[in-house]
Enzyme design. Structure first.
Site, short mmCIF file in Angstrom:
data_model
loop_
_atom_site.label_atom_id
_atom_site.label_comp_id
_atom_site.label_asym_id
_atom_site.label_seq_id
_atom_site.Cartn_x
_atom_site.Cartn_y
_atom_site.Cartn_z
N GLY A 42 0.73 -1.42 -0.02
CA GLY A 42 -0.03 -0.02 0.09
C GLY A 42 0.88 1.30 -0.19
O GLY A 42 0.54 2.22 0.76
N ASN A 44 1.37 3.37 -2.52
CA ASN A 44 1.16 4.49 -3.32
C ASN A 44 0.10 5.35 -2.98
O ASN A 44 -0.66 6.19 -3.66
CB ASN A 44 0.29 3.68 -4.53
CG ASN A 44 -0.73 3.08 -4.23
OD1 ASN A 44 -1.21 2.65 -3.38
ND2 ASN A 44 -2.19 3.15 -5.33
N GLY A 46 -1.56 7.65 0.91
CA GLY A 46 -1.62 7.79 2.38
C GLY A 46 -0.39 7.55 3.18
O GLY A 46 0.70 8.15 2.89
N ILE A 47 -0.37 6.97 4.27
CA ILE A 47 0.61 6.65 5.18
C ILE A 47 1.80 5.85 4.54
O ILE A 47 2.72 6.20 4.68
CB ILE A 47 0.25 5.91 6.43
CG1 ILE A 47 -0.79 6.80 7.18
CG2 ILE A 47 1.15 5.57 7.47
CD1 ILE A 47 -1.85 5.94 7.91
N GLY A 48 1.44 4.89 3.75
CA GLY A 48 2.42 3.97 3.11
C GLY A 48 3.18 4.92 2.00
O GLY A 48 4.39 4.95 2.06
N SER A 124 -4.14 -0.51 14.48
CA SER A 124 -5.13 0.56 14.74
C SER A 124 -5.50 0.36 16.20
O SER A 124 -5.83 -0.81 16.78
CB SER A 124 -6.33 0.43 13.69
OG SER A 124 -7.25 1.36 14.14
N TYR A 152 -13.50 -4.37 10.35
CA TYR A 152 -12.05 -3.74 10.53
C TYR A 152 -11.29 -3.92 11.86
O TYR A 152 -10.22 -4.36 11.70
CB TYR A 152 -12.40 -2.13 10.32
CG TYR A 152 -10.99 -1.32 10.18
CD1 TYR A 152 -10.13 -1.47 9.29
CD2 TYR A 152 -10.53 -0.41 11.23
CE1 TYR A 152 -9.00 -0.66 9.15
CE2 TYR A 152 -9.48 0.13 11.33
CZ TYR A 152 -8.66 0.14 10.24
OH TYR A 152 -7.53 0.92 9.94
N1 LIG Z 1 -5.85 6.58 8.23
C1 LIG Z 1 -6.09 6.34 9.39
O1 LIG Z 1 -6.93 7.16 10.17
C2 LIG Z 1 -5.50 5.07 10.02
C3 LIG Z 1 -5.82 4.61 11.31
C4 LIG Z 1 -5.43 3.49 11.85
C5 LIG Z 1 -4.88 2.70 10.92
N2 LIG Z 1 -4.68 2.98 9.67
C6 LIG Z 1 -4.11 2.08 8.68
O2 LIG Z 1 -2.92 2.34 8.12
C7 LIG Z 1 -2.73 1.57 6.81
C8 LIG Z 1 -2.71 2.59 5.50
O3 LIG Z 1 -3.83 3.09 5.17
P1 LIG Z 1 -4.09 4.75 4.70
O4 LIG Z 1 -4.75 5.56 6.03
O5 LIG Z 1 -2.70 5.52 4.37
O6 LIG Z 1 -5.06 4.59 3.50
P2 LIG Z 1 -5.19 4.66 2.16
O7 LIG Z 1 -4.36 6.09 1.61
O8 LIG Z 1 -6.17 4.26 1.46
O9 LIG Z 1 -3.97 3.63 1.76
C9 LIG Z 1 -4.02 2.26 1.78
C10 LIG Z 1 -3.39 1.71 0.87
O10 LIG Z 1 -3.60 0.19 0.78
C11 LIG Z 1 -3.68 -0.21 -0.30
N3 LIG Z 1 -4.70 -1.38 -0.74
C12 LIG Z 1 -5.94 -1.47 -0.52
N4 LIG Z 1 -6.42 -2.58 -0.74
C13 LIG Z 1 -5.25 -3.34 -1.36
C14 LIG Z 1 -5.23 -4.73 -2.01
N5 LIG Z 1 -6.22 -5.52 -1.83
N6 LIG Z 1 -4.20 -5.14 -2.41
C15 LIG Z 1 -2.80 -4.29 -2.13
N7 LIG Z 1 -3.04 -2.85 -1.68
C16 LIG Z 1 -4.36 -2.49 -1.17
C17 LIG Z 1 -4.32 1.04 -1.22
O11 LIG Z 1 -3.87 0.84 -2.62
P3 LIG Z 1 -5.13 1.59 -3.66
O12 LIG Z 1 -5.02 2.94 -3.30
O13 LIG Z 1 -4.56 1.32 -5.09
O14 LIG Z 1 -6.43 1.01 -3.34
C18 LIG Z 1 -3.57 2.00 -0.50
O15 LIG Z 1 -2.05 1.87 -1.34
C19 LIG Z 1 -4.06 0.85 6.67
O16 LIG Z 1 -3.44 -0.49 7.24
C20 LIG Z 1 -4.81 1.19 8.00
O17 LIG Z 1 -6.00 0.37 8.25
C21 LIG Z 1 -4.93 4.08 9.03
#
Ligand SMILES: NC(=O)c1ccc[n+]([C@@H]2O[C@H](COP(=O)([O-])OP(=O)(O)OC[C@H]3O[C@@H](n4cnc5c(N)ncnc54)[C@H](OP(=O)(O)O)[C@@H]3O)[C@@H](O)[C@H]2O)c1
Length: 277
Positions: A42, A44, A46-48, A124, A152
Protein backbone atom coordinates in the site's frame (compact mmCIF):
# COMPACT_ATOMS: atom_id res chain seq x y z
CA UNK A 1 -9.34 47.06 19.95
CA UNK A 2 -6.90 45.46 22.43
CA UNK A 3 -9.66 43.06 23.40
CA UNK A 4 -9.79 41.73 19.80
CA UNK A 5 -6.02 41.48 19.51
CA UNK A 6 -5.79 39.59 22.81
CA UNK A 7 -8.68 37.35 21.78
CA UNK A 8 -7.05 36.55 18.43
CA UNK A 9 -3.74 35.73 20.14
CA UNK A 10 -5.44 33.43 22.66
CA UNK A 11 -7.52 31.60 20.01
CA UNK A 12 -4.46 31.30 17.72
CA UNK A 13 -2.27 29.95 20.51
CA UNK A 14 -4.86 27.41 21.67
CA UNK A 15 -5.47 26.24 18.08
CA UNK A 16 -1.72 25.89 17.49
CA UNK A 17 -1.28 23.96 20.76
CA UNK A 18 -4.15 21.61 19.84
CA UNK A 19 -2.75 20.99 16.33
CA UNK A 20 0.67 20.20 17.84
CA UNK A 21 -0.90 17.89 20.44
CA UNK A 22 -2.98 15.86 17.98
CA UNK A 23 -0.11 15.65 15.48
CA UNK A 24 1.30 13.00 17.84
CA UNK A 25 4.87 11.74 18.26
CA UNK A 26 7.70 12.69 15.92
CA UNK A 27 10.49 10.32 14.92
CA UNK A 28 13.84 11.94 15.72
CA UNK A 29 16.03 9.02 14.55
CA UNK A 30 18.67 10.15 12.07
CA UNK A 31 19.53 6.59 11.01
CA UNK A 32 20.00 6.18 7.25
CA UNK A 33 19.12 3.03 5.34
CA UNK A 34 21.63 3.32 2.50
CA UNK A 35 21.43 0.29 0.23
CA UNK A 36 18.80 -1.44 2.37
CA UNK A 37 15.52 -2.72 0.95
CA UNK A 38 12.18 -1.93 2.60
CA UNK A 39 9.02 -3.56 1.21
CA UNK A 40 5.86 -1.51 1.89
CA UNK A 41 2.42 -2.78 0.97
CA UNK A 42 0.00 0.00 0.00
CA UNK A 43 2.85 2.38 -0.80
CA UNK A 44 0.98 4.38 -3.45
CA UNK A 45 -1.24 6.35 -1.07
CA UNK A 46 -1.63 7.83 2.41
CA UNK A 47 0.62 6.66 5.23
CA UNK A 48 2.44 4.08 3.08
CA UNK A 49 3.34 6.71 0.49
CA UNK A 50 4.48 9.21 3.16
CA UNK A 51 6.66 6.50 4.72
CA UNK A 52 8.15 5.57 1.34
CA UNK A 53 9.03 9.24 0.69
CA UNK A 54 10.62 9.64 4.14
CA UNK A 55 12.67 6.47 3.69
CA UNK A 56 13.72 7.39 0.16
CA UNK A 57 15.55 10.37 1.67
CA UNK A 58 17.59 7.90 3.73
CA UNK A 59 18.55 5.45 0.97
CA UNK A 60 20.61 5.43 -2.23
CA UNK A 61 18.36 3.32 -4.21
CA UNK A 62 19.29 -0.25 -5.02
CA UNK A 63 17.04 -2.15 -7.43
CA UNK A 64 18.76 -5.51 -7.22
CA UNK A 65 18.46 -7.20 -3.88
CA UNK A 66 18.98 -10.58 -2.28
CA UNK A 67 17.86 -9.61 1.20
CA UNK A 68 15.19 -7.40 2.79
CA UNK A 69 15.81 -5.09 5.74
CA UNK A 70 12.15 -4.46 6.51
CA UNK A 71 8.64 -5.42 5.51
CA UNK A 72 5.86 -2.95 6.30
CA UNK A 73 2.44 -4.58 6.15
CA UNK A 74 0.55 -1.35 5.59
CA UNK A 75 -2.10 -1.90 2.89
CA UNK A 76 -5.58 -1.70 4.29
CA UNK A 77 -9.24 -0.93 3.72
CA UNK A 78 -11.97 0.36 6.02
CA UNK A 79 -15.78 0.32 5.79
CA UNK A 80 -15.63 -1.61 2.51
CA UNK A 81 -18.88 -3.28 1.36
CA UNK A 82 -18.81 -6.76 2.89
CA UNK A 83 -18.20 -9.21 0.06
CA UNK A 84 -16.24 -12.41 -0.40
CA UNK A 85 -13.06 -12.22 -2.46
CA UNK A 86 -12.46 -14.71 -5.25
CA UNK A 87 -10.40 -16.69 -2.72
CA UNK A 88 -13.52 -17.01 -0.56
CA UNK A 89 -12.65 -14.70 2.36
CA UNK A 90 -14.31 -11.56 3.67
CA UNK A 91 -12.57 -8.72 1.84
CA UNK A 92 -11.47 -6.58 4.81
CA UNK A 93 -10.03 -9.58 6.64
CA UNK A 94 -8.18 -10.75 3.53
CA UNK A 95 -6.77 -7.32 2.63
CA UNK A 96 -5.74 -6.22 6.11
CA UNK A 97 -4.69 -9.54 7.63
CA UNK A 98 -4.72 -12.77 5.59
CA UNK A 99 -2.77 -11.33 2.65
CA UNK A 100 -0.12 -9.96 4.99
CA UNK A 101 0.07 -13.26 6.87
CA UNK A 102 0.92 -15.06 3.62
CA UNK A 103 3.25 -12.36 2.28
CA UNK A 104 5.20 -12.22 5.53
CA UNK A 105 5.87 -15.94 5.55
CA UNK A 106 6.92 -15.93 1.93
CA UNK A 107 9.42 -13.11 2.53
CA UNK A 108 10.86 -14.54 5.74
CA UNK A 109 13.83 -16.17 4.02
CA UNK A 110 14.87 -12.84 2.46
CA UNK A 111 14.37 -11.05 5.81
CA UNK A 112 16.48 -13.63 7.63
CA UNK A 113 19.39 -12.89 5.27
CA UNK A 114 19.58 -9.29 6.51
CA UNK A 115 21.80 -8.64 9.56
CA UNK A 116 18.98 -6.89 11.42
CA UNK A 117 15.52 -7.21 9.93
CA UNK A 118 12.14 -5.84 10.96
CA UNK A 119 8.51 -6.51 10.21
CA UNK A 120 5.99 -3.75 10.95
CA UNK A 121 2.29 -4.58 11.01
CA UNK A 122 0.20 -1.42 10.67
CA UNK A 123 -2.61 -1.91 13.17
CA UNK A 124 -5.10 0.50 14.73
CA UNK A 125 -6.73 1.37 18.03
CA UNK A 126 -9.83 -0.23 16.46
CA UNK A 127 -8.35 -3.57 17.57
CA UNK A 128 -9.66 -2.74 21.06
CA UNK A 129 -13.32 -2.65 19.97
CA UNK A 130 -13.96 -6.33 19.19
CA UNK A 131 -14.33 -9.50 21.23
CA UNK A 132 -12.96 -13.03 20.91
CA UNK A 133 -16.17 -14.35 19.33
CA UNK A 134 -15.79 -11.97 16.39
CA UNK A 135 -12.32 -13.41 15.78
CA UNK A 136 -13.80 -16.72 14.60
CA UNK A 137 -14.53 -15.07 11.28
CA UNK A 138 -11.15 -16.14 9.98
CA UNK A 139 -12.91 -19.28 8.79
CA UNK A 140 -13.36 -19.45 5.06
CA UNK A 141 -16.73 -18.43 3.62
CA UNK A 142 -17.81 -16.22 6.52
CA UNK A 143 -19.13 -13.36 4.44
CA UNK A 144 -20.33 -10.97 7.11
CA UNK A 145 -19.28 -9.47 10.39
CA UNK A 146 -21.70 -7.73 12.76
CA UNK A 147 -20.74 -4.42 11.19
CA UNK A 148 -18.10 -2.73 9.05
CA UNK A 149 -16.43 -1.54 12.25
CA UNK A 150 -16.21 -5.10 13.55
CA UNK A 151 -14.73 -6.34 10.26
CA UNK A 152 -12.02 -3.68 10.49
CA UNK A 153 -11.47 -4.19 14.23
CA UNK A 154 -11.08 -7.95 13.82
CA UNK A 155 -8.58 -7.53 10.98
CA UNK A 156 -6.48 -5.21 13.16
CA UNK A 157 -6.78 -7.36 16.30
CA UNK A 158 -5.69 -10.30 14.13
CA UNK A 159 -2.60 -8.33 13.07
CA UNK A 160 -1.65 -7.52 16.68
CA UNK A 161 -2.11 -11.17 17.70
CA UNK A 162 -0.06 -12.24 14.66
CA UNK A 163 2.68 -9.82 15.75
CA UNK A 164 2.82 -11.42 19.18
CA UNK A 165 2.92 -15.04 18.03
CA UNK A 166 5.31 -14.43 15.12
CA UNK A 167 7.72 -12.59 17.41
CA UNK A 168 7.97 -15.74 19.53
CA UNK A 169 8.62 -17.94 16.52
CA UNK A 170 11.36 -15.53 15.39
CA UNK A 171 12.91 -15.11 18.84
CA UNK A 172 16.22 -16.77 17.96
CA UNK A 173 16.57 -15.06 14.61
CA UNK A 174 17.67 -11.59 13.48
CA UNK A 175 14.08 -10.58 12.68
CA UNK A 176 11.95 -8.50 15.03
CA UNK A 177 8.25 -7.84 14.50
CA UNK A 178 6.09 -5.09 15.98
CA UNK A 179 2.63 -3.62 15.48
CA UNK A 180 2.11 0.12 15.01
CA UNK A 181 -0.89 2.38 15.45
CA UNK A 182 -0.45 5.44 13.16
CA UNK A 183 -3.28 7.38 14.85
CA UNK A 184 -6.13 9.12 13.03
CA UNK A 185 -4.77 10.21 9.68
CA UNK A 186 -6.34 12.13 6.77
CA UNK A 187 -6.09 9.61 3.90
CA UNK A 188 -8.12 7.80 1.26
CA UNK A 189 -8.98 5.01 3.69
CA UNK A 190 -12.25 6.79 4.48
CA UNK A 191 -13.40 6.74 0.86
CA UNK A 192 -16.28 4.34 1.68
CA UNK A 193 -17.19 5.85 5.06
CA UNK A 194 -20.39 7.92 4.52
CA UNK A 195 -19.68 10.74 7.05
CA UNK A 196 -16.41 11.46 5.25
CA UNK A 197 -17.07 10.38 1.66
CA UNK A 198 -20.01 12.79 1.41
CA UNK A 199 -18.49 16.17 0.35
CA UNK A 200 -21.04 18.24 2.31
CA UNK A 201 -20.60 16.31 5.54
CA UNK A 202 -16.85 16.42 5.06
CA UNK A 203 -16.90 20.18 4.54
CA UNK A 204 -18.74 20.67 7.85
CA UNK A 205 -16.10 18.64 9.70
CA UNK A 206 -13.12 20.05 7.85
CA UNK A 207 -12.11 22.85 10.30
CA UNK A 208 -12.11 20.43 13.22
CA UNK A 209 -10.29 17.72 11.23
CA UNK A 210 -7.51 20.20 10.46
CA UNK A 211 -6.87 20.34 14.20
CA UNK A 212 -7.57 16.78 15.31
CA UNK A 213 -6.43 14.60 12.42
CA UNK A 214 -2.83 13.89 11.38
CA UNK A 215 -1.41 14.44 7.91
CA UNK A 216 -0.02 11.29 6.19
CA UNK A 217 3.51 12.48 7.04
CA UNK A 218 2.58 12.80 10.71
CA UNK A 219 0.86 9.41 10.54
CA UNK A 220 4.05 7.85 9.17
CA UNK A 221 6.15 8.99 12.17
CA UNK A 222 5.48 6.00 14.43
CA UNK A 223 6.13 3.60 11.54
CA UNK A 224 9.38 5.43 10.86
CA UNK A 225 10.30 5.31 14.53
CA UNK A 226 9.70 1.57 14.85
CA UNK A 227 11.74 1.00 11.68
CA UNK A 228 14.71 3.11 12.72
CA UNK A 229 14.91 2.95 16.51
CA UNK A 230 17.85 1.09 18.00
CA UNK A 231 15.43 -0.53 20.48
CA UNK A 232 15.13 -4.15 19.29
CA UNK A 233 12.25 -5.26 21.50
CA UNK A 234 9.86 -7.51 19.60
CA UNK A 235 6.18 -8.50 19.69
CA UNK A 236 5.24 -5.01 20.92
CA UNK A 237 2.64 -2.36 20.05
CA UNK A 238 3.77 1.20 19.25
CA UNK A 239 1.67 4.36 19.29
CA UNK A 240 2.89 7.98 19.03
CA UNK A 241 6.51 6.79 18.82
CA UNK A 242 6.22 4.98 22.17
CA UNK A 243 5.62 1.42 23.32
CA UNK A 244 2.11 1.03 24.74
CA UNK A 245 0.02 -1.93 25.88
CA UNK A 246 -2.43 -3.38 23.36
CA UNK A 247 -5.88 -4.62 24.45
CA UNK A 248 -6.03 -7.53 26.95
CA UNK A 249 -7.17 -9.89 24.16
CA UNK A 250 -4.28 -8.83 21.94
CA UNK A 251 -1.85 -9.38 24.82
CA UNK A 252 -3.12 -12.92 25.51
CA UNK A 253 -0.46 -15.54 24.59
CA UNK A 254 -2.96 -18.39 24.36
CA UNK A 255 -5.31 -16.56 22.01
CA UNK A 256 -2.36 -15.42 19.89
CA UNK A 257 -1.11 -18.99 19.46
CA UNK A 258 -4.55 -20.45 18.77
CA UNK A 259 -5.35 -17.76 16.23
CA UNK A 260 -2.00 -18.18 14.48
CA UNK A 261 -2.56 -21.95 14.20
CA UNK A 262 -6.13 -21.45 12.99
CA UNK A 263 -4.97 -18.97 10.34
CA UNK A 264 -2.25 -21.37 9.19
CA UNK A 265 -4.84 -24.13 8.92
CA UNK A 266 -7.24 -21.95 6.94
CA UNK A 267 -4.46 -20.81 4.60
CA UNK A 268 -2.75 -24.21 4.35
CA UNK A 269 -2.92 -24.29 0.54
CA UNK A 270 -0.66 -21.21 0.40
CA UNK A 271 2.23 -22.76 2.27
CA UNK A 272 4.98 -25.26 1.63
CA UNK A 273 7.19 -26.49 4.47
CA UNK A 274 10.14 -24.35 3.35
CA UNK A 275 8.26 -21.06 3.40
CA UNK A 276 7.03 -21.52 6.97
CA UNK A 277 9.08 -20.13 9.80
N1 LIG B 1 -5.91 6.69 8.15
C1 LIG B 1 -6.14 6.36 9.41
O1 LIG B 1 -6.76 7.12 10.18
C2 LIG B 1 -5.65 5.05 9.94
C3 LIG B 1 -5.81 4.78 11.32
C4 LIG B 1 -5.34 3.57 11.83
C5 LIG B 1 -4.75 2.65 10.96
N2 LIG B 1 -4.62 2.93 9.63
C6 LIG B 1 -4.00 1.93 8.78
O2 LIG B 1 -2.97 2.50 8.01
C7 LIG B 1 -2.79 1.71 6.82
C8 LIG B 1 -2.63 2.63 5.63
O3 LIG B 1 -3.88 3.25 5.37
P1 LIG B 1 -4.02 4.77 4.88
O4 LIG B 1 -4.75 5.48 5.95
O5 LIG B 1 -2.73 5.28 4.38
O6 LIG B 1 -5.09 4.56 3.70
P2 LIG B 1 -4.97 4.70 2.10
O7 LIG B 1 -4.43 6.02 1.74
O8 LIG B 1 -6.30 4.30 1.58
O9 LIG B 1 -3.87 3.61 1.76
C9 LIG B 1 -4.18 2.24 1.78
C10 LIG B 1 -3.26 1.53 0.83
O10 LIG B 1 -3.59 0.14 0.80
C11 LIG B 1 -3.71 -0.26 -0.56
N3 LIG B 1 -4.62 -1.38 -0.73
C12 LIG B 1 -5.94 -1.43 -0.44
N4 LIG B 1 -6.44 -2.64 -0.76
C13 LIG B 1 -5.41 -3.35 -1.29
C14 LIG B 1 -5.29 -4.67 -1.82
N5 LIG B 1 -6.32 -5.52 -1.85
N6 LIG B 1 -4.08 -5.07 -2.27
C15 LIG B 1 -3.02 -4.22 -2.23
N7 LIG B 1 -3.08 -2.97 -1.75
C16 LIG B 1 -4.26 -2.54 -1.28
C17 LIG B 1 -4.23 0.99 -1.27
O11 LIG B 1 -4.00 0.87 -2.65
P3 LIG B 1 -5.05 1.59 -3.66
O12 LIG B 1 -4.99 3.04 -3.32
O13 LIG B 1 -4.51 1.24 -5.00
O14 LIG B 1 -6.38 0.98 -3.35
C18 LIG B 1 -3.39 2.05 -0.61
O15 LIG B 1 -2.12 2.12 -1.18
C19 LIG B 1 -3.98 0.77 6.75
O16 LIG B 1 -3.59 -0.52 7.17
C20 LIG B 1 -4.96 1.36 7.75
O17 LIG B 1 -5.82 0.38 8.28
C21 LIG B 1 -5.05 4.11 9.11
Amino acid sequence: MWKYVAGTIVVGSVTYALIKYFAGGVCHCTTRLDGLVVVITGGNSGIGQALALELAQRDSLNNEFSEIYALVNNAGIFYHPQVLTQDGYEITLQTNYLGHFILTHHLLNLLKKSVHARIINVASEAHRNVNVYDLKAVTKCQSEFRSHFVAYGVSKLALVLFTKELSKKLLNTNVIVNAVNPGNVETNIYRNFPPLSNPWLYAIQWPLRCILIKSPRQGAQTLLHSLLTSNRSTGQYYSDCKLVLPSPIAANDKIAKEYYDLTLEVLAEWFTTESEC
